[in-house]
Design an enzyme around this catalytic site. Structure first.
Site, PDB file in Angstrom:
ATOM      1  N   LYS A 250     -56.819  -5.354 -43.968  1.00  0.00           N
ATOM      2  CA  LYS A 250     -55.447  -5.880 -43.933  1.00  0.00           C
ATOM      3  C   LYS A 250     -54.463  -4.796 -43.500  1.00  0.00           C
ATOM      4  CE  LYS A 250     -52.866  -6.043 -47.809  1.00  0.00           C
ATOM      5  NZ  LYS A 250     -51.476  -5.560 -47.803  1.00  0.00           N
ATOM      6  N   ASN A 251     -54.496  -3.655 -44.174  1.00  0.00           N
ATOM      7  CA  ASN A 251     -53.456  -2.658 -43.919  1.00  0.00           C
ATOM      8  C   ASN A 251     -53.576  -2.034 -42.529  1.00  0.00           C
ATOM      9  OD1 ASN A 251     -52.317  -3.219 -46.344  1.00  0.00           O
ATOM     10  ND2 ASN A 251     -53.093  -1.408 -47.411  1.00  0.00           N
TER      11      ASN A 251
ATOM     12  N   ARG B 139     -44.041  -6.001 -46.893  1.00  0.00           N
ATOM     13  CA  ARG B 139     -43.633  -4.623 -46.702  1.00  0.00           C
ATOM     14  C   ARG B 139     -43.825  -4.171 -45.256  1.00  0.00           C
ATOM     15  NH1 ARG B 139     -40.231  -2.430 -49.503  1.00  0.00           N
ATOM     16  NH2 ARG B 139     -40.084  -0.277 -48.925  1.00  0.00           N
TER      17      ARG B 139
ATOM     18  N   CYS C 245     -44.872  -6.610 -52.339  1.00  0.00           N
ATOM     19  CA  CYS C 245     -45.156  -6.545 -53.779  1.00  0.00           C
ATOM     20  C   CYS C 245     -44.220  -5.551 -54.449  1.00  0.00           C
ATOM     21  CB  CYS C 245     -46.592  -6.088 -54.008  1.00  0.00           C
ATOM     22  SG  CYS C 245     -47.825  -7.325 -53.598  1.00  0.00           S
TER      23      CYS C 245
ATOM     24  N   ARG D  21     -39.322   1.314 -53.682  1.00  0.00           N
ATOM     25  CA  ARG D  21     -40.074   1.641 -52.461  1.00  0.00           C
ATOM     26  C   ARG D  21     -39.089   2.132 -51.399  1.00  0.00           C
ATOM     27  NH1 ARG D  21     -44.998  -2.723 -51.856  1.00  0.00           N
ATOM     28  NH2 ARG D  21     -45.853  -1.056 -50.575  1.00  0.00           N
ATOM     29  N   PRO D  22     -38.610   3.380 -51.541  1.00  0.00           N
ATOM     30  CA  PRO D  22     -37.619   3.901 -50.594  1.00  0.00           C
ATOM     31  C   PRO D  22     -38.214   4.099 -49.202  1.00  0.00           C
ATOM     32  CG  PRO D  22     -38.384   5.656 -52.044  1.00  0.00           C
ATOM     33  CD  PRO D  22     -39.026   4.380 -52.530  1.00  0.00           C
ATOM     34  N   ILE D  23     -37.336   4.187 -48.186  1.00  0.00           N
ATOM     35  CA  ILE D  23     -37.837   4.448 -46.822  1.00  0.00           C
ATOM     36  C   ILE D  23     -37.178   5.710 -46.232  1.00  0.00           C
ATOM     37  CG2 ILE D  23     -38.453   2.040 -46.362  1.00  0.00           C
ATOM     38  CD1 ILE D  23     -35.926   1.934 -44.541  1.00  0.00           C
ATOM     39  N   ASP D  24     -36.757   6.602 -47.130  1.00  0.00           N
ATOM     40  CA  ASP D  24     -36.075   7.815 -46.654  1.00  0.00           C
ATOM     41  C   ASP D  24     -36.941   8.648 -45.709  1.00  0.00           C
ATOM     42  OD1 ASP D  24     -37.427   8.070 -49.290  1.00  0.00           O
ATOM     43  OD2 ASP D  24     -37.051  10.201 -48.981  1.00  0.00           O
ATOM     44  N   GLN D  25     -38.245   8.679 -45.941  1.00  0.00           N
ATOM     45  CA  GLN D  25     -39.104   9.506 -45.081  1.00  0.00           C
ATOM     46  C   GLN D  25     -39.280   8.883 -43.691  1.00  0.00           C
ATOM     47  OE1 GLN D  25     -40.095  12.659 -46.140  1.00  0.00           O
ATOM     48  NE2 GLN D  25     -38.645  12.002 -47.717  1.00  0.00           N
TER      49      GLN D  25
ATOM     50  N   ASP E  14     -54.459   1.064 -54.910  1.00  0.00           N
ATOM     51  CA  ASP E  14     -54.702  -0.370 -54.713  1.00  0.00           C
ATOM     52  C   ASP E  14     -56.001  -0.845 -55.364  1.00  0.00           C
ATOM     53  OD1 ASP E  14     -52.332  -0.469 -53.378  1.00  0.00           O
ATOM     54  OD2 ASP E  14     -53.165  -0.892 -51.401  1.00  0.00           O
TER      55      ASP E  14
ATOM     56  N   ILE F  17     -48.862   7.089 -57.911  1.00  0.00           N
ATOM     57  CA  ILE F  17     -48.159   6.696 -56.674  1.00  0.00           C
ATOM     58  C   ILE F  17     -46.973   5.783 -56.985  1.00  0.00           C
ATOM     59  CG2 ILE F  17     -48.418   5.699 -54.359  1.00  0.00           C
ATOM     60  CD1 ILE F  17     -50.478   7.891 -54.703  1.00  0.00           C
TER      61      ILE F  17
ATOM     62  N   ARG G   6     -52.164 -13.306 -49.853  1.00  0.00           N
ATOM     63  CA  ARG G   6     -51.581 -12.342 -48.912  1.00  0.00           C
ATOM     64  C   ARG G   6     -52.628 -11.374 -48.387  1.00  0.00           C
ATOM     65  NH1 ARG G   6     -46.830  -9.043 -51.035  1.00  0.00           N
ATOM     66  NH2 ARG G   6     -47.625  -8.001 -49.203  1.00  0.00           N
TER      67      ARG G   6
HETATM   68  C1  UD1 Z   1     -49.149   1.484 -48.468  1.00  0.00           C
HETATM   69  C2  UD1 Z   1     -49.977   0.248 -48.714  1.00  0.00           C
HETATM   70  C3  UD1 Z   1     -49.992  -0.067 -50.206  1.00  0.00           C
HETATM   71  C4  UD1 Z   1     -50.487   1.145 -50.993  1.00  0.00           C
HETATM   72  C5  UD1 Z   1     -49.701   2.389 -50.610  1.00  0.00           C
HETATM   73  C6  UD1 Z   1     -50.271   3.668 -51.229  1.00  0.00           C
HETATM   74  C7  UD1 Z   1     -49.668  -0.998 -46.658  1.00  0.00           C
HETATM   75  C8  UD1 Z   1     -49.080  -2.203 -46.003  1.00  0.00           C
HETATM   76  N1  UD1 Z   1     -49.408  -0.850 -47.961  1.00  0.00           N
HETATM   77  O1  UD1 Z   1     -47.835   1.188 -48.936  1.00  0.00           O
HETATM   78  O2  UD1 Z   1     -50.857  -1.169 -50.410  1.00  0.00           O
HETATM   79  O3  UD1 Z   1     -50.328   0.896 -52.378  1.00  0.00           O
HETATM   80  O4  UD1 Z   1     -49.712   2.577 -49.188  1.00  0.00           O
HETATM   81  O5  UD1 Z   1     -51.600   3.846 -50.850  1.00  0.00           O
HETATM   82  O6  UD1 Z   1     -50.391  -0.230 -46.041  1.00  0.00           O
HETATM   83  N2  UD1 Z   1     -42.153   7.032 -50.639  1.00  0.00           N
HETATM   84  C9  UD1 Z   1     -40.932   7.682 -50.639  1.00  0.00           C
HETATM   85  N3  UD1 Z   1     -40.182   7.621 -49.487  1.00  0.00           N
HETATM   86  C10 UD1 Z   1     -40.598   6.963 -48.367  1.00  0.00           C
HETATM   87  C11 UD1 Z   1     -41.854   6.299 -48.395  1.00  0.00           C
HETATM   88  C12 UD1 Z   1     -42.618   6.351 -49.546  1.00  0.00           C
HETATM   89  O7  UD1 Z   1     -40.534   8.288 -51.615  1.00  0.00           O
HETATM   90  O8  UD1 Z   1     -39.868   6.958 -47.359  1.00  0.00           O
HETATM   91  C13 UD1 Z   1     -42.996   7.088 -51.874  1.00  0.00           C
HETATM   92  C14 UD1 Z   1     -43.226   5.695 -52.483  1.00  0.00           C
HETATM   93  O9  UD1 Z   1     -42.163   5.328 -53.337  1.00  0.00           O
HETATM   94  C15 UD1 Z   1     -44.542   5.917 -53.202  1.00  0.00           C
HETATM   95  C16 UD1 Z   1     -45.289   6.924 -52.308  1.00  0.00           C
HETATM   96  O10 UD1 Z   1     -44.293   7.532 -51.497  1.00  0.00           O
HETATM   97  O11 UD1 Z   1     -44.304   6.519 -54.451  1.00  0.00           O
HETATM   98  C17 UD1 Z   1     -46.343   6.316 -51.422  1.00  0.00           C
HETATM   99  O12 UD1 Z   1     -45.768   5.262 -50.659  1.00  0.00           O
HETATM  100  P1  UD1 Z   1     -46.375   4.829 -49.238  1.00  0.00           P
HETATM  101  O13 UD1 Z   1     -47.637   5.581 -48.977  1.00  0.00           O
HETATM  102  O14 UD1 Z   1     -45.301   4.883 -48.235  1.00  0.00           O
HETATM  103  O15 UD1 Z   1     -46.739   3.309 -49.522  1.00  0.00           O
HETATM  104  P2  UD1 Z   1     -46.596   2.102 -48.509  1.00  0.00           P
HETATM  105  O16 UD1 Z   1     -46.831   2.552 -47.109  1.00  0.00           O
HETATM  106  O17 UD1 Z   1     -45.368   1.333 -48.847  1.00  0.00           O
END
Ligand code: UD1
Length: 430
Positions: free
Chosen positions: A22-23, A94, A118, A123-127, A307, A329, A399
């Site tokens: 899926k991912n 997401r 979910c 779930r920030p997107i700052d990075q 997961d 995580i 999903r």
């Molecule tokens: C992806 C997976 C999800 C899995 C996760 C961790 C998909 C569609 N989803 O989610 O199933 O649980 O990886 O293996 O592939 N973070 C920040 N800033 C950012 C981005 C992330 O602080 O800009 C933090 C998140 O809050 C979290 C950690 O980094 O604590 C990991 O998040 P991330 O690896 O980005 O997860 P997703 O890509 O959302």
């Protein structure tokens, strides 16, 4: 409204074939628009709802999508004509935010509503934003709801991720693959689907090296062409069946897997007393005793995947002894423990740590799927428990798991999908 009804107690036995990841599919489908050509993608889990949403979104921006057979799609990106994706397209999942990187790469412009998905904690997107800005894009977030990003030109740059993020790694790869010069992502995620995305982009003519390590180097290319590509098997679906086999004291051959991707899961199952045999593209999991306790700490790949944490907790709920599960995580990934306790589990949660005191057995109960993997855990618990379990909110499970009733049913699990009338609420009154 639909729910799953499970009559537990049957050991799972037989063979199951794992679907495409899926991912990986969720990253590769939007990546196809970087080509202005036709991409044929095989081993796609076409019947899960996350994939259907990504395909709908592609069509919405002008791509042609043809279903060639149950697992193969063709994406024709020649006529993609919009860089705008509204909330009704992004609210369910997401991964819709991968269109930001892909549209930025293609049009140097994207306007995409904030993603749903979910709830596992904030779930920030700052990075992601930091990465787009490093490539020269201007990013604005309007009302916390829409991300608008534009760039006159995208120029490769070194980008150090402050946290290891799968999503940010994918999005930066998508945005930088056609940028001028060299982008270096440091502290990149190493998950198998990152490598799969890199392989897909390379088969379109990209120049990406180092995927699977924590330094990924992307040398921008002007032109990407169409390709034929087959997606890797789903690591988490495979892990779910592995744990289900052990929790029901069964014996299951799990086919179409890459055993290397399953090592962290296999080693924990072995620690609990299961027998795991590895073949070239299959693993067999069997268990005939009560599971032993073990401790788990979730970590980015190659650590134990977050997961798989809820599914593994079901096995530990049945273990002889006390296990400790640390979630590193996500800050809110233990909601399912309340449901498990309704089935007789003994679990204490303190912040991001769960202490699981194993019990002799679980008993069926009405429960709900709090999210996708929590739902998978409820299925395993229902199959291992005595009596009848009813799982509500199964849309989360749909999903990410293809043909879940058929797959568990073929292994001897007594699981049915039933349609039921929505409960009466005040909204229906008058
Ligand atoms: C992806 C997976 C999800 C899995 C996760 C961790 C998909 C569609 N989803 O989610 O199933 O649980 O990886 O293996 O592939 N973070 C920040 N800033 C950012 C981005 C992330 O602080 O800009 C933090 C998140 O809050 C979290 C950690 O980094 O604590 C990991 O998040 P991330 O690896 O980005 O997860 P997703 O890509 O959302």
């Amino acid at each position: 409204m639909e729910k799953f009804v499970i009559n537990g107690g049957n050991p799972l036995r037989g063979e199951v074939t794992i679907s495409g990841a899926k991912n990986a599919a969720l990253a590769i489908i939007p990546a196809a628009i970087l080509s202005q050509d036709v991409c044929r993608i095989e081993n796609v889990p076409t019947s899960i709802s996350d994939v259907s949403f990504m395909i709908k979104t592609l069509k919405h921006i002008g791509a042609g999508v043809k279903l060639i057979d149950r697992t193969t799609i063709e994406i024709d990106s020649r006529f993609v004509n919009s860089y705008v994706i509204a909330h009704d397209m992004t609210k369910y999942l997401r991964a819709s935010y991968y269109f930001i990187g892909a549209l930025l790469g293609r049009f140097h412009r994207a306007r995409v509503a904030m993603p749903g998905g979910c709830y596992l904690g904030p779930r920030p997107i700052d990075q992601h934003i930091k990465g787009f800005e490093a490539l020269g894009a201007k990013v604005t977030v309007e009302d916390n709801a829409i991300v608008e990003t534009t760039a006159d030109e995208l120029v490769g740059s070194p980008i150090y991720l402050d946290v290891v993020s799968v999503g940010a790694t994918v999005n930066i790869m998508l945005a930088s693959v056609k940028a001028q010069g060299l982008t270096i992502i440091e502290n990149a995620a190493k998950e198998p689907h990152i490598v799969d995305l890199a392989n897909f982009l390379n088969s379109m003519g990209a120049d990406i090296r180092g995927a699977g390590t924590d330094v990924i180097k992307i040398r921008g290319t002007d032109h990407l062409h169409g390709c034929t590509y087959s997606i890797i098997p789903d690591q988490i679906e495979a892990g779910t069946f592995m744990v289900a086999a052990a929790a029901t004291k069964g014996n299951v051959l799990i086919k179409n897997v890459i055993p290397k991707h399953l090592e962290s899961i296999s080693s924990k199952l072995v620690e609990c007393g299961a027998v795991v045999e590895e073949y070239d593209e299959a693993v067999r999991v069997s268990m005939d005793t009560r599971p032993g306790k073990c401790n788990i700490k979730t970590m980015p790949h190659p650590g134990f995947p977050t997961d798989m944490q809820p599914q593994m907790a079901v096995l530990l709920a049945l273990a002889d002894g006390t296990s400790i599960v640390s979630e590193s995580i996500w800050s809110n990934r233990f909601r399912y423990t309340e449901q498990l306790m309704r089935m007789g589990a003994s679990i204490t949660v303190d912040g991001q740590i769960a202490v699981i005191h194993g019990v002799d057995g679980l008993r069926g109960a009405p429960v709900r799927a709090d999210d996708l993997r929590a739902g998978a855990a409820m299925i395993i618990a229902g199959l291992a428990a005595s009596g009848r379990t009813e799982i509500e909110d199964i849309l989360y499970i749909d999903r990410g798991y293809e043909n879940v009733v058929e797959k568990f049913g073929n292994l001897g699990g007594d699981i049915r999908r039933v349609y039921c009338v929505e409960p009466f609420s005040n909204a229906d009154a008058g």
